[in-house]
Design an enzyme around this catalytic site. Sequence first.
Site, mmCIF file in Angstrom:
data_model
loop_
_atom_site.group_PDB
_atom_site.id
_atom_site.type_symbol
_atom_site.label_atom_id
_atom_site.label_comp_id
_atom_site.label_asym_id
_atom_site.label_seq_id
_atom_site.Cartn_x
_atom_site.Cartn_y
_atom_site.Cartn_z
ATOM 1 N N TYR A 25 -10.937 5.277 -11.450
ATOM 2 C CA TYR A 25 -10.716 6.046 -10.215
ATOM 3 C C TYR A 25 -10.429 7.529 -10.459
ATOM 4 C CZ TYR A 25 -8.740 1.314 -9.127
ATOM 5 O OH TYR A 25 -8.484 -0.018 -9.009
ATOM 6 N N TYR A 49 -0.682 -1.764 -12.192
ATOM 7 C CA TYR A 49 -2.120 -1.691 -12.428
ATOM 8 C C TYR A 49 -2.476 -1.055 -13.768
ATOM 9 C CZ TYR A 49 -1.860 -2.768 -7.490
ATOM 10 O OH TYR A 49 -1.542 -3.356 -6.294
ATOM 11 N N PRO A 77 4.736 -5.087 -1.064
ATOM 12 C CA PRO A 77 4.641 -3.927 -1.954
ATOM 13 C C PRO A 77 4.368 -4.367 -3.395
ATOM 14 C CG PRO A 77 6.938 -4.400 -1.434
ATOM 15 C CD PRO A 77 6.106 -5.352 -0.614
ATOM 16 N N GLY A 78 3.471 -3.676 -4.056
ATOM 17 C CA GLY A 78 3.210 -3.952 -5.470
ATOM 18 C C GLY A 78 3.525 -2.711 -6.272
ATOM 19 N N ARG A 79 2.626 -1.724 -6.129
ATOM 20 C CA ARG A 79 2.742 -0.473 -6.851
ATOM 21 C C ARG A 79 4.138 0.163 -6.715
ATOM 22 N NH1 ARG A 79 -1.692 2.772 -7.703
ATOM 23 N NH2 ARG A 79 -2.741 1.671 -6.023
ATOM 24 N N ARG A 123 -7.206 3.186 -15.360
ATOM 25 C CA ARG A 123 -7.224 3.793 -14.031
ATOM 26 C C ARG A 123 -7.936 5.138 -13.997
ATOM 27 N NH1 ARG A 123 -3.091 5.004 -11.348
ATOM 28 N NH2 ARG A 123 -3.970 4.600 -9.298
ATOM 29 N N CYS A 178 -14.629 3.973 -27.596
ATOM 30 C CA CYS A 178 -15.929 4.607 -27.749
ATOM 31 C C CYS A 178 -16.589 4.813 -26.401
ATOM 32 C CB CYS A 178 -16.805 3.760 -28.659
ATOM 33 S SG CYS A 178 -16.132 3.703 -30.304
ATOM 34 N N GLU A 179 -15.969 5.646 -25.586
ATOM 35 C CA GLU A 179 -16.467 6.027 -24.267
ATOM 36 C C GLU A 179 -15.993 7.451 -24.033
ATOM 37 O OE1 GLU A 179 -18.149 4.216 -21.939
ATOM 38 O OE2 GLU A 179 -18.123 2.370 -23.124
ATOM 39 N N GLY A 233 0.772 -1.242 0.000
ATOM 40 C CA GLY A 233 0.000 0.000 0.000
ATOM 41 C C GLY A 233 0.799 1.286 0.000
#
Length: 432
Positions: A335, A391, A292-294, A331, A362-363, A249
């Site tokens: 978010y 991510y 830890p990832g991010r 992302r 197409c968004e 995190g």
Amino acid sequence: MFVSENLSVNEKNHLVIGKNDTVELAREYGTPLYVLDEDLIRKNCRLYKDAMDKYYGGNGLILFANKAFCSKYTCRLVNEEDLGIDVVSGGELYTAIKADFPMDKVYFHGNNKTVDELKLAVSHGVGHIIVDNIYELESLNEIAKDAGIVQNIMFRIKPGVDAHTHSFIQTGQIDSKFGVALENGEAYEIIEAAGKMSNVKVDGVHCHIGSQIFDIAPFEKAAEVMVNFMGDIKDKLGIEIDKLNLGGGYGIMYTEKDDPVPYDEYIKKVSEVVKNTAQSRGIKIPMILMEPGRSIVAPAGITLYTVGGVKDIKGIRKYVSVDGGMGDNPRYIMYESEYSAVVANNAGASAVEKVTIAGKCCESGDILLKDALMPEIKVGDTLAVLATGAYNYSMASNYNRIPRPAVVAVSNGEAKVVVKRETYEDLIRNDV
Ligand SMILES: *Cc1c(COP(=O)(O)O)cnc(C)c1O
């Protein structure tokens, strides 16, 4: 000047990652393209490992949170750096198996692992399964019994610390689909139940309080709650737990507004809390795991795009469209995450205007950067979005039947494809 330490500008005014010219990478491998700086990933792995050695005398293990970037390449890379991994699905586990990752250093998470996933884990000798709930516990005990083994398990505990973005509160976290709570006695009950089972061994407790966290205080609070809980388990149930997994995190810098704490500093602060609390409760200092990832991969990655069109709606907004978007980086649409971008072929230029970088899906919400201050951008420019190592690839989709980009790893000036670009044929592979 840039949000990640591995970026610079060369004499051609091109953005450089590690020692590689990004404009040349875009030319050689095509766009959109993910680029990962292998040297920075290794450096980040070592930074965590060194801190563990320094503050816990080496009695710890760093697990790379695979969900941030899962591939055979990253599994091999973190294995070379002597890290373990955490996996959150059968697919991530399968990737690790195929990358010959040592299974004793795999930790399997998830709030609803299926029977098939548990069987896959048990049959391959996964070191630890982090049990989420009583149904999983009972099912796992049976699966382990059938396999004739005793499975090491940990429990995911909600420490009642809810850390979100820049603040944290100490209530509310009970309202989470993950793990068992302390407040209502759930956590004791499940450990007590596991203590009576023949084919699981309670080997640790785990917590993970959120992501992209910049404060040290919630990590300290969670560590204190968890060590106290271990003390209570010993006192009340006579079960001694000697591993404490503190999750991941740790925040990173996406834009100039982000101000992450140096990782070494909070590992030090948290280690003081762990040691002091263990001493006051009369329990051994546990082996510490962190996930830890991010913070390991995000700063090491960038995404390169080609600008295809510029639409200046006078008095309203200027849109710059690129050849990727929410398919390779969902992302923003999920978010409203903020990023920084650089015109890779004019990397030293100063910002002159506000533009919105849009994707090709197409968004209307398919945006990469909203109202970003950028230099003049022309059709054909190469645009680099920074800190996309976590991510992004792992959350990529084929929405609009757009093939996923290739991933190129760079190290010491050398580049290699580590994940191939998808083809149209890949897209229809499972269509009957
Ligand atoms: C997502 C996750 C992590 C990694 O979080 P980062 O914010 O990427 O460091 C670690 N542990 C668990 C259980 C997770 O779900």
